[in-house]
Write a protein that holds these residues in place. Structure first.
Motif, PDB file in Angstrom:
ATOM      1  N   ARG A  45      36.676  28.968  52.615  1.00 63.01           N
ATOM      2  CA  ARG A  45      36.700  30.081  51.676  1.00 63.01           C
ATOM      3  C   ARG A  45      38.132  30.265  51.159  1.00 63.01           C
ATOM      4  O   ARG A  45      39.086  30.307  51.931  1.00 63.01           O
ATOM      5  CB  ARG A  45      36.176  31.349  52.343  1.00 63.01           C
ATOM      6  CG  ARG A  45      35.846  32.463  51.365  1.00 63.01           C
ATOM      7  CD  ARG A  45      34.948  33.493  51.989  1.00 63.01           C
ATOM      8  NE  ARG A  45      33.615  32.927  52.275  1.00 63.01           N
ATOM      9  CZ  ARG A  45      32.557  33.657  52.605  1.00 63.01           C
ATOM     10  NH1 ARG A  45      32.664  34.979  52.687  1.00 63.01           N
ATOM     11  NH2 ARG A  45      31.408  33.092  52.868  1.00 63.01           N
ATOM     12  N   GLU A  46      38.253  30.414  49.853  1.00 63.08           N
ATOM     13  CA  GLU A  46      39.554  30.409  49.190  1.00 63.08           C
ATOM     14  C   GLU A  46      39.804  31.743  48.493  1.00 63.08           C
ATOM     15  O   GLU A  46      38.913  32.283  47.814  1.00 63.08           O
ATOM     16  CB  GLU A  46      39.584  29.274  48.153  1.00 63.08           C
ATOM     17  CG  GLU A  46      40.810  29.215  47.285  1.00 63.08           C
ATOM     18  CD  GLU A  46      40.672  28.231  46.137  1.00 63.08           C
ATOM     19  OE1 GLU A  46      41.702  27.848  45.549  1.00 63.08           O
ATOM     20  OE2 GLU A  46      39.540  27.831  45.816  1.00 63.08           O
ATOM     21  N   PHE A  47      41.011  32.254  48.619  1.00 63.23           N
ATOM     22  CA  PHE A  47      41.402  33.477  47.924  1.00 63.23           C
ATOM     23  C   PHE A  47      41.477  33.212  46.427  1.00 63.23           C
ATOM     24  O   PHE A  47      42.090  32.244  45.988  1.00 63.23           O
ATOM     25  CB  PHE A  47      42.747  33.951  48.438  1.00 63.23           C
ATOM     26  CG  PHE A  47      43.322  35.107  47.665  1.00 63.23           C
ATOM     27  CD1 PHE A  47      44.374  34.922  46.794  1.00 63.23           C
ATOM     28  CD2 PHE A  47      42.788  36.383  47.804  1.00 63.23           C
ATOM     29  CE1 PHE A  47      44.914  35.976  46.080  1.00 63.23           C
ATOM     30  CE2 PHE A  47      43.311  37.451  47.096  1.00 63.23           C
ATOM     31  CZ  PHE A  47      44.372  37.239  46.228  1.00 63.23           C
ATOM     32  N   VAL A  48      40.873  34.110  45.655  1.00 65.33           N
ATOM     33  CA  VAL A  48      40.916  34.018  44.196  1.00 65.33           C
ATOM     34  C   VAL A  48      41.807  35.110  43.620  1.00 65.33           C
ATOM     35  O   VAL A  48      42.747  34.841  42.876  1.00 65.33           O
ATOM     36  CB  VAL A  48      39.503  34.114  43.586  1.00 65.33           C
ATOM     37  CG1 VAL A  48      39.578  34.147  42.058  1.00 65.33           C
ATOM     38  CG2 VAL A  48      38.635  32.954  44.060  1.00 65.33           C
ATOM     39  N   SER A  49      41.507  36.350  43.992  1.00 66.05           N
ATOM     40  CA  SER A  49      42.260  37.458  43.422  1.00 66.05           C
ATOM     41  C   SER A  49      41.982  38.728  44.210  1.00 66.05           C
ATOM     42  O   SER A  49      40.964  38.828  44.909  1.00 66.05           O
ATOM     43  CB  SER A  49      41.869  37.659  41.956  1.00 66.05           C
ATOM     44  OG  SER A  49      42.660  38.666  41.352  1.00 66.05           O
ATOM     45  N   ALA A  50      42.883  39.691  44.086  1.00 67.81           N
ATOM     46  CA  ALA A  50      42.680  40.997  44.703  1.00 67.81           C
ATOM     47  C   ALA A  50      43.407  42.043  43.881  1.00 67.81           C
ATOM     48  O   ALA A  50      44.359  41.735  43.144  1.00 67.81           O
ATOM     49  CB  ALA A  50      43.155  41.011  46.145  1.00 67.81           C
ATOM     50  N   ILE A  51      42.967  43.293  44.045  1.00 68.10           N
ATOM     51  CA  ILE A  51      43.533  44.393  43.274  1.00 68.10           C
ATOM     52  C   ILE A  51      43.646  45.618  44.175  1.00 68.10           C
ATOM     53  O   ILE A  51      42.757  45.887  44.988  1.00 68.10           O
ATOM     54  CB  ILE A  51      42.643  44.664  42.038  1.00 68.10           C
ATOM     55  CG1 ILE A  51      43.272  45.684  41.101  1.00 68.10           C
ATOM     56  CG2 ILE A  51      41.232  45.086  42.446  1.00 68.10           C
ATOM     57  CD1 ILE A  51      42.588  45.751  39.729  1.00 68.10           C
ATOM     58  N   ASN A  52      44.737  46.347  44.027  1.00 67.50           N
ATOM     59  CA  ASN A  52      44.896  47.528  44.879  1.00 67.50           C
ATOM     60  C   ASN A  52      44.112  48.698  44.305  1.00 67.50           C
ATOM     61  O   ASN A  52      43.459  48.590  43.268  1.00 67.50           O
ATOM     62  CB  ASN A  52      46.380  47.859  45.074  1.00 67.50           C
ATOM     63  CG  ASN A  52      46.981  48.589  43.887  1.00 67.50           C
ATOM     64  OD1 ASN A  52      46.539  48.410  42.751  1.00 67.50           O
ATOM     65  ND2 ASN A  52      47.973  49.415  44.162  1.00 67.50           N
ATOM     66  N   TRP A  53      44.194  49.842  44.956  1.00 66.73           N
ATOM     67  CA  TRP A  53      43.308  50.954  44.611  1.00 66.73           C
ATOM     68  C   TRP A  53      43.535  51.446  43.186  1.00 66.73           C
ATOM     69  O   TRP A  53      42.589  51.816  42.495  1.00 66.73           O
ATOM     70  CB  TRP A  53      43.513  52.110  45.589  1.00 66.73           C
ATOM     71  CG  TRP A  53      44.837  52.791  45.403  1.00 66.73           C
ATOM     72  CD1 TRP A  53      46.026  52.439  45.965  1.00 66.73           C
ATOM     73  CD2 TRP A  53      45.120  53.912  44.560  1.00 66.73           C
ATOM     74  NE1 TRP A  53      47.026  53.271  45.533  1.00 66.73           N
ATOM     75  CE2 TRP A  53      46.501  54.185  44.672  1.00 66.73           C
ATOM     76  CE3 TRP A  53      44.335  54.720  43.731  1.00 66.73           C
ATOM     77  CZ2 TRP A  53      47.100  55.231  43.977  1.00 66.73           C
ATOM     78  CZ3 TRP A  53      44.936  55.756  43.047  1.00 66.73           C
ATOM     79  CH2 TRP A  53      46.315  56.004  43.175  1.00 66.73           C
ATOM     80  N   SER A  54      44.776  51.418  42.723  1.00 65.01           N
ATOM     81  CA  SER A  54      45.067  51.969  41.392  1.00 65.01           C
ATOM     82  C   SER A  54      44.887  50.954  40.284  1.00 65.01           C
ATOM     83  O   SER A  54      44.831  51.321  39.110  1.00 65.01           O
ATOM     84  CB  SER A  54      46.496  52.486  41.354  1.00 65.01           C
ATOM     85  OG  SER A  54      47.407  51.403  41.416  1.00 65.01           O
ATOM     86  N   GLY A  55      44.834  49.683  40.653  1.00 61.40           N
ATOM     87  CA  GLY A  55      44.774  48.637  39.650  1.00 61.40           C
ATOM     88  C   GLY A  55      46.131  48.184  39.166  1.00 61.40           C
ATOM     89  O   GLY A  55      46.227  47.238  38.379  1.00 61.40           O
ATOM     90  N   ARG A  56      47.184  48.821  39.651  1.00 63.48           N
ATOM     91  CA  ARG A  56      48.524  48.465  39.174  1.00 63.48           C
ATOM     92  C   ARG A  56      49.095  47.246  39.882  1.00 63.48           C
ATOM     93  O   ARG A  56      50.062  46.650  39.421  1.00 63.48           O
ATOM     94  CB  ARG A  56      49.468  49.652  39.353  1.00 63.48           C
ATOM     95  CG  ARG A  56      49.114  50.846  38.495  1.00 63.48           C
ATOM     96  CD  ARG A  56      50.227  51.886  38.492  1.00 63.48           C
ATOM     97  NE  ARG A  56      49.839  53.086  37.750  1.00 63.48           N
ATOM     98  CZ  ARG A  56      49.386  54.184  38.323  1.00 63.48           C
ATOM     99  NH1 ARG A  56      49.256  54.247  39.630  1.00 63.48           N
ATOM    100  NH2 ARG A  56      49.050  55.229  37.585  1.00 63.48           N
TER     101      ARG A  56
END
Length: 124
Positions: A45-56
C-alpha cells in the motif's frame, strides 16, 4: 460505527482525469487528517496524499506530485482526490483513510479507519 465510502473510480485513458470522493460518517472528521493511499496487485500500500483538518496543509507522494490534488469539504465530511494527467502506473485500488491524526502522516499504520477502496484502471 465509522464508515468511509469511496466513489469515482473507473476505467480511464492515459492522460485523462478522474475525481475520487470519500464520504465519512459515524463521527465528525473535520478535526483530523484524511488521506488517500493506493495498492496495485503484488505491491505494498502506497501513500498518495493527505490533508490536514483545515485544508491548508497537504502532502503528496512523489509519483503523483503536480498531477493530483487533494481537497476536503468539512461541512460534508468528504475528501476528494482530483487526478489529472493519469498514467498507466496509477492503476490501483484507491483507499481513503482517517483516524485521530492532527498532523499528516504518510504510513498506513498511522491511520485507524479505512474505506473499502475504489478501483482505478488506466488504459494506455
Amino acid at each position: 460505527q465509522v464508515q468511509l465510502v469511496e466513489s469515482g473510480g473507473g476505467l480511464v485513458q492515459a492522460g485523462g482525469s478522474l475525481r475520487l470522493s470519500c464520504a465519512a460518517s459515524g463521527r465528525t472528521f473535520s478535526n483530523y487528517v484524511m488521506g488517500w493511499f493506493r495498492q496495485a496487485p503484488g505491491k505494498e500500500r502506497e501513500f498518495v496524499s493527505a490533508i490536514n483538518w483545515s485544508g491548508r496543509s497537504t502532502s503528496y507522494g512523489d509519483s503523483v506530485k503536480g498531477r493530483f490534488t487533494i481537497s476536503r469539504d468539512n461541512a460534508k465530511n468528504t475528501v476528494y482526490l482530483q487526478m489529472n494527467s493519469i498514467k498507466p502506473e496509477d492503476t490501483a485500488v484507491y483507499y481513503c483513510a482517517t483516524g485521530g491524526l492532527t498532523l499528516i502522516e504518510t504510513t498506513p499504520r498511522e491511520y485507524d479507519y479505512w474505506g473499502q477502496g475504489t478501483q482505478v484502471t488506466v488504459s494506455s
